[in-house]
Design an enzyme around this catalytic site. Structure first.
Site, PDB file in Angstrom:
ATOM      1  N   LYS A  90      -9.618   4.877   0.146  1.00 24.21           N
ATOM      2  CA  LYS A  90     -10.709   4.790   1.514  1.00 24.21           C
ATOM      3  C   LYS A  90     -10.111   5.651   2.479  1.00 24.21           C
ATOM      4  O   LYS A  90      -8.907   5.513   2.532  1.00 24.21           O
ATOM      5  CB  LYS A  90     -10.934   3.257   1.771  1.00 24.21           C
ATOM      6  CG  LYS A  90     -10.046   2.404   2.289  1.00 24.21           C
ATOM      7  CD  LYS A  90      -9.475   2.586   3.603  1.00 24.21           C
ATOM      8  CE  LYS A  90      -8.541   1.570   4.298  1.00 24.21           C
ATOM      9  NZ  LYS A  90      -7.870   1.890   5.549  1.00 24.21           N
ATOM     10  N   ASP A 114      -8.952  -5.386   3.698  1.00 24.83           N
ATOM     11  CA  ASP A 114      -9.612  -4.345   2.963  1.00 24.83           C
ATOM     12  C   ASP A 114     -10.259  -4.496   1.620  1.00 24.83           C
ATOM     13  O   ASP A 114     -10.695  -3.810   0.929  1.00 24.83           O
ATOM     14  CB  ASP A 114      -8.747  -3.120   2.921  1.00 24.83           C
ATOM     15  CG  ASP A 114      -8.451  -2.476   4.418  1.00 24.83           C
ATOM     16  OD1 ASP A 114      -9.550  -2.681   5.307  1.00 24.83           O
ATOM     17  OD2 ASP A 114      -7.671  -1.697   4.594  1.00 24.83           O
TER      18      ASP A 114
END
Ligand code: ATP
Length: 308
Positions: A15, A141
């Site tokens: 990401k 995350d």
């Protein structure tokens, strides 16, 4: 319980944070953030095989990440075992390609992949809500990778709202030579008081399927990281000199990235950054970034080096 599976392979995307705003430190010590997360096509690969007992992990290349209980993959397996009560074990091989401690969420993606993959391998039948709860316990995350695509994160960054896909943009990523500790970066911010946040134009636009207001995108961790690591500033300036849509630190760094219109532009930019270890990758749609355990013939097509 559902049927148990044989060998499974899950590809784990990375990401970038296209925006990361620190709103202050909360009474519980965590920093409150608002962040725009986007999955990108740099891939690790996690291979899982059933084992009679215990969880064994091999990391390739050896030594790039811990292989024992400290690895987020093993911690994810332990969470599943504890919450389900299963005594089943597994042999795991993790091929790393996502730069470690680079702000690209590699460990978190691996952990989410282990939750999804082992849930299937062990036939546990845990639902998405249960996996999300385990993911949150593993790290801020981790839940994002169960969702994929583009998401708006609030709280510690783990209270997520799925957003529509962005245009098919590409990124050029310049990983750094030095691992950056997320905890140390946040600690260096001190304890800024929590301030009320006005509505975010970024969230409002993207939610409605509008264009991303790039002029509003920033990363509040950038000044602290650039002060501690002058070479991060140097890499960021090199990318900004390419005049991309956006040049920014991802998460707590040390990877910096440039956002470009298309693959050709990204490859040309990466070519001019030759010698800096540039990675080129597309932003991924939610569909393309789904963590899908592949079995049998489906895995033949997959390179085991972790490349796409
Ligand atoms: P975060 O921002 O969540 O700290 P990051 O994207 O900057 O993460 P990661 O590559 O996830 O960085 O690694 C962070 C730390 O976690 C490293 O210090 C590493 O030793 C440890 N770690 C544990 N498991 C893994 C894993 N599977 N892959 C990479 N690092 C791992």
């Amino acid at each position: 319980m559902t049927a148990r599976a044989g060998r499974l392979v899950v590809r784990c995307p990375a990401k970038v944070n296209l925006h990361l705003e620190v709103l202050g430190r909360r009474p519980d010590g965590y920093h409150e953030v608002r962040t725009l997360l986007a999955a990108v096509g740099v891939w690790d690969t996690l291979i899982m095989e059933p084992g009679d007992e215990g969880v064994g992990l091999e990391v390739r290349p050896a030594g790039v990440a811990p292989a024992g209980e400290d690895n987020l993959v093993v911690r994810a397996a332990r969470q599943l075992q504890r919450r389900s009560g299963t005594r089943l074990g597994a042999r795991l091989i993790l091929h790393k390609r996502i730069p470690v401690a680079g702000g690209m969420g590699g460990g978190s993606s691996n952990a989410a992949a282990a939750l999804v993959g082992l849930n299937q391998l062990w036939g546990l039948g845990a639902g998405l809500a249960e996996l999300q709860a385990m993911a949150s316990a593993l790290g801020a995350d981790v839940p994002f990778f169960l969702l994929g695509g583009v998401a708006w994160g609030t709280g510690r960054g783990d209270e997520l709202q799925a957003l529509p896909n962005l245009p098919p943009w590409w990124v050029v990523l310049l990983p750094g030579p030095v691992p950056v500790s997320t905890a140390e970066v946040y600690a260096s911010l001190g304890a800024p008081p929590l301030r009320p946040a006005p509505p975010s134009p970024i969230y409002d636009c993207v939610r409605r399927g509008g264009s991303l207001p790039l002029e509003s995108c920033r990363n509040d961790l950038e000044p602290a990281v650039m002060e501690r690591f002058p070479e991060v500033r140097e890499r960021l300036e090199a990318l900004a000199g390419e005049h991309p849509r956006l040049a920014m630190l991802s998460g707590s760094g040390g990877t910096v990235f440039a956002l470009l219109d298309d693959e050709a532009g990204a490859r040309a930019c990466a070519g001019r950054c030759a010698g800096r270890g540039a990675l080129v990758a597309p932003l991924l749609t939610r569909e393309a970034s789904q963590l899908r355990p592949l079995a049998g013939e489906e895995t033949w097509k997959l390179p085991m080096s972790g490349s796409p």
